[in-house]
Scaffold this active site. Structure first.
Site, PDB file in Angstrom:
ATOM      1  N   GLU A 154       1.162  -0.922   0.416  1.00 27.85           N
ATOM      2  CA  GLU A 154       0.304   0.089   0.174  1.00 27.85           C
ATOM      3  C   GLU A 154       0.524   1.191  -0.476  1.00 27.85           C
ATOM      4  O   GLU A 154       0.653   2.371  -0.726  1.00 27.85           O
ATOM      5  CB  GLU A 154      -0.809  -0.112   1.320  1.00 27.85           C
ATOM      6  CG  GLU A 154      -2.223  -1.105   1.237  1.00 27.85           C
ATOM      7  CD  GLU A 154      -1.833  -2.394   1.909  1.00 27.85           C
ATOM      8  OE1 GLU A 154      -2.625  -3.057   2.114  1.00 27.85           O
ATOM      9  OE2 GLU A 154      -0.341  -2.341   1.944  1.00 27.85           O
ATOM     10  N   PHE A 157     -11.995  -6.587  13.435  1.00 26.17           N
ATOM     11  CA  PHE A 157     -10.601  -7.443  12.515  1.00 26.17           C
ATOM     12  C   PHE A 157     -10.526  -6.174  11.813  1.00 26.17           C
ATOM     13  O   PHE A 157     -11.224  -5.478  11.490  1.00 26.17           O
ATOM     14  CB  PHE A 157     -11.430  -8.198  12.064  1.00 26.17           C
ATOM     15  CG  PHE A 157     -10.867  -9.115  11.375  1.00 26.17           C
ATOM     16  CD1 PHE A 157      -8.825  -8.984  11.608  1.00 26.17           C
ATOM     17  CD2 PHE A 157     -10.870  -8.606  10.022  1.00 26.17           C
ATOM     18  CE1 PHE A 157      -7.415  -9.996  10.775  1.00 26.17           C
ATOM     19  CE2 PHE A 157      -9.533  -9.033   9.106  1.00 26.17           C
ATOM     20  CZ  PHE A 157      -8.111  -9.971   9.532  1.00 26.17           C
ATOM     21  N   GLN A 158      -9.351  -5.608  11.688  1.00 24.93           N
ATOM     22  CA  GLN A 158      -8.406  -4.212  10.974  1.00 24.93           C
ATOM     23  C   GLN A 158      -8.911  -3.034  11.396  1.00 24.93           C
ATOM     24  O   GLN A 158      -9.516  -2.433  10.021  1.00 24.93           O
ATOM     25  CB  GLN A 158      -8.720  -5.352   9.803  1.00 24.93           C
ATOM     26  CG  GLN A 158      -8.046  -6.185   9.473  1.00 24.93           C
ATOM     27  CD  GLN A 158      -8.277  -6.224   8.024  1.00 24.93           C
ATOM     28  OE1 GLN A 158      -8.172  -6.323   7.167  1.00 24.93           O
ATOM     29  NE2 GLN A 158      -6.313  -7.173   7.707  1.00 24.93           N
ATOM     30  N   LYS A 161     -18.018  -0.372   4.759  1.00 26.20           N
ATOM     31  CA  LYS A 161     -18.449  -1.243   4.364  1.00 26.20           C
ATOM     32  C   LYS A 161     -19.532  -1.101   3.579  1.00 26.20           C
ATOM     33  O   LYS A 161     -19.857  -1.104   2.894  1.00 26.20           O
ATOM     34  CB  LYS A 161     -17.929  -2.689   4.449  1.00 26.20           C
ATOM     35  CG  LYS A 161     -17.610  -4.006   3.459  1.00 26.20           C
ATOM     36  CD  LYS A 161     -17.395  -5.543   3.846  1.00 26.20           C
ATOM     37  CE  LYS A 161     -17.314  -6.500   3.206  1.00 26.20           C
ATOM     38  NZ  LYS A 161     -16.844  -7.589   3.165  1.00 26.20           N
ATOM     39  N   MET A 177      24.150   9.133   3.656  1.00 32.72           N
ATOM     40  CA  MET A 177      23.853   9.850   3.906  1.00 32.72           C
ATOM     41  C   MET A 177      23.929  10.402   5.995  1.00 32.72           C
ATOM     42  O   MET A 177      24.670  11.719   6.497  1.00 32.72           O
ATOM     43  CB  MET A 177      22.822  10.717   3.703  1.00 32.72           C
ATOM     44  CG  MET A 177      22.154  12.702   4.121  1.00 32.72           C
ATOM     45  SD  MET A 177      23.709  13.424   3.071  1.00 32.72           S
ATOM     46  CE  MET A 177      22.676  13.693   1.345  1.00 32.72           C
TER      47      MET A 177
END
Length: 575
Positions: free
Chosen positions: A68, A130-131, A180, A486
């Site tokens: 993602e 969940f999630q 959803k 760096m």
């Protein structure tokens, strides 16, 4: 079938047909606004939107990235290179949190993005389902605005407003989190019909008093410098800016995001200022008596110790965002508005021949120089300079973050700032490859090259699979010094040489890694191989990786140390 119920030739619902549910409404509104490409990764809470895509083949070109974060960076590269709205899509929970770095980058660099994520159904919100994550709370600090859509009736209006907001004024990312059940809910026809397409507004009148004061300061100045940044690009005001420079005759310094506002060899272009800027640019700013700030924000990497930045200068600050004016340095005159209107209104001859000659002499002795070719064991700088000379005007360079990013800024000239894609404000490693993918999607026929370091390249190396899947002709150049270069450089200079967790000598063989993904790759060693490498980069059809080993001790020069002013640059000692 009446026209209002007809399907388009590519299988998508006609723009004037009321969508069947919230997910269909998202697709149709994107199409209504000319969005043809989105980057994303599916999951449970966003599945209705992906089902809408499956039911409307051809409605939207969806690019499946392998993470993602890469979807966010790809949308970012798409938007930066084209000026169009970038769109990325992810599911709830880890899908949303994986986007956050890319969206924070867009927020820091004012990139117009629409971010769409799924959320758990409204009945489960607040239950640690969940999630489930609080996307609204997580994203408010890194977006122009963030929405949580609780009713399908509100969805069309919110999306219309979000698309407008992402692009108006100072652009930025706008996040829309859609549960959803809202995606699945039938959409009342009245809600669809009442959704406004954008928000109309009139441009404010020019600040004539401020412009008059600014003209007076220009007329009085003997040693003016124009300090220009990414705001000029965001305003689509590059041509207006170039005309302004020609009229005033004042020398110009730019920020990292302003590179390309003038072509590299323009006689008034002093180059990039700041921490790793050209010595001539920093010295000119320190000596000027007027600083004309155009679409820049006095970033610490540009100014060094702010109290000592342009110490003798009065300041004119021109910007679209009032929040940037006086945030760090109060100007004598501020002029707010669209730079396409302000720059022509302010354009008046300024500067003196003596000052321009002085700046030209500063540039002659204080610009970036290649090492002598004889005995040069460090081909990276010469590669970048020759790539700049031989590449056509349409080449887009997408950089990662680190030493190589500064070498690109120093040694590759750009004909337009939209062809230089780099993570400026956030400095996010892993930006380059997915941003190059986004730029290639925005410009299918253009030459797109990702310049990366070994540390940055490993952060989103999985996107080699995306390149292969879509057979995108992105070229990748990996400068490999087997260090976090760096960080190592600063540890050597400012931490008494104590190196901590910067050794990457266990890097994989990058040529073999690319080949494992089905992408051809070459290893380039020594100056004698530079021309062949550039030919391969510009002539090879399809993707290609070039691995260029870099001396481990090579540093970026000059450097302004922490808490130091720009006239205290540490420069390379020449034997």
């Amino acid at each position: 079938m009446p026209p209002s119920q007809a399907a388009t030739a590519d299988g998508a619902q006609a723009p004037d047909q009321a969508p069947s549910n919230g997910a269909d409404a998202v697709i149709q509104i994107l199409r209504r606004h000319g969005v043809d490409t989105a980057f994303g990764y599916p999951g449970g809470a966003i599945m209705p939107l992906y089902d809408a895509l499956a039911r409307q083949p051809g409605a939207l070109k969806h690019i499946l990235t392998r993470h993602e974060q890469a979807a966010g960076f790809a949308a970012n590269g798409f938007a930066r290179s084209s000026g169009r709205l970038g769109v990325c899509i992810a599911t709830s929970g880890p899908g949303a949190t994986n986007l956050i770095t890319a969206i924070a980058d867009a927020h820091m660099d004012s990139v117009p993005l629409l971010v769409i994520t799924g959320q758990v159904p409204t009945g489960l919100m607040g239950t640690d389902a969940f999630q489930e994550t609080d996307v609204l709370g997580l994203t408010l600090p890194i977006t122009k605005h963030s929405y949580l859509v609780r009713r399908v009736e509100d969805l069309p209006g919110i999306l219309e407003e979000a698309i407008w907001l992402a692009q108006e004024g100072r652009p930025g990312p706008v996040w829309v989190d859609i549960p959803k059940d809202v995606q699945l809910a039938p959409l009342p026809g009245a809600s669809w019909a009442s959704a406004e397409t954008g928000v109309a507004h009139e441009a404010p009148a020019l600040d004539e008093q401020g412009l008059a004061q600014a003209r007076a300061l220009l007329a009085e100045a003997d040693q003016p410098i124009i300090y220009a940044g990414g705001g000029v690009v965001l305003a689509e005001a590059v041509e207006a800016f170039r005309d302004f420079v020609e009229t005033t005759g004042a020398p110009v310094v730019t920020t990292l995001k302003g590179l390309g506002l003038l072509v590299a060899d323009h006689p008034l272009n002093m180059g990039m200022l700041g921490m790793h800027g050209a010595p001539c640019a920093n010295r000119a700013v320190q000596a000027c008596d007027l600083l004309v700030v155009v679409g820049a924000r006095f970033d610490d990497r540009a100014t060094g110790r702010l109290a000592d930045f342009a110490p003798h200068a009065r300041v004119i600050h021109m910007d679209v965002d009032a929040a940037e004016v006086s945030k760090l340095r109060p100007p004598q005159v501020s002029v707010l508005g669209d730079l396409n209107r302000l720059l022509p209104a302010l354009a008046t001859p300024a500067s003196t021949e003596v000052w321009r000659h002085h700046c030209a002499e500063l540039r002659r002795v204080g610009d970036f120089r290649l090492p002598p070719e004889k005995g040069d064991t460090f081909p990276a700088l010469r590669f970048l300079r020759r790539l700049s000379e031989q590449g056509n005007a349409q080449v887009h360079i997408a950089c990662d973050v680190g030493q190589h990013q500064m070498w690109v800024a120093q040694f590759h000239g750009f004909g337009h700032p939209r062809r230089h894609l780099t993570s400026g404000g956030l400095g996010a490693m892993g930006f380059g490859l997915p941003a190059a993918i986004g730029a290639q999607m925005a410009h299918p026929s253009a030459q797109v090259i990702n310049i990366s370091g070994d540390g940055s390249f490993m952060m989103n190396v999985q996107e080699l699979a995306t390149l292969r899947r879509y057979n995108l002709p992105v070229k990748m150049v990996v400068f490999d010094n087997q260090y976090l270069g760096m960080v190592r450089q600063q540890q050597e200079l400012f931490y008494e040489g104590r190196l901590a967790e910067v050794d990457l000598s266990d890097n994989p063989d990058f040529v073999q890694v690319a080949q494992a993904f089905g992408i051809p790759a070459l290893r380039i060693e020594g100056v004698d191989s530079v021309d062949a490498a550039i030919e391969a980069c510009l002539e090879t059809q399809g993707p290609l990786l070039l691995h260029i080993p870099v001396a481990r001790e090579q540093n970026v020069w000059p450097i302004v140390g922490p808490g130091m002013s720009n006239d205290q640059m540490i420069e390379e000692e020449v034997a």
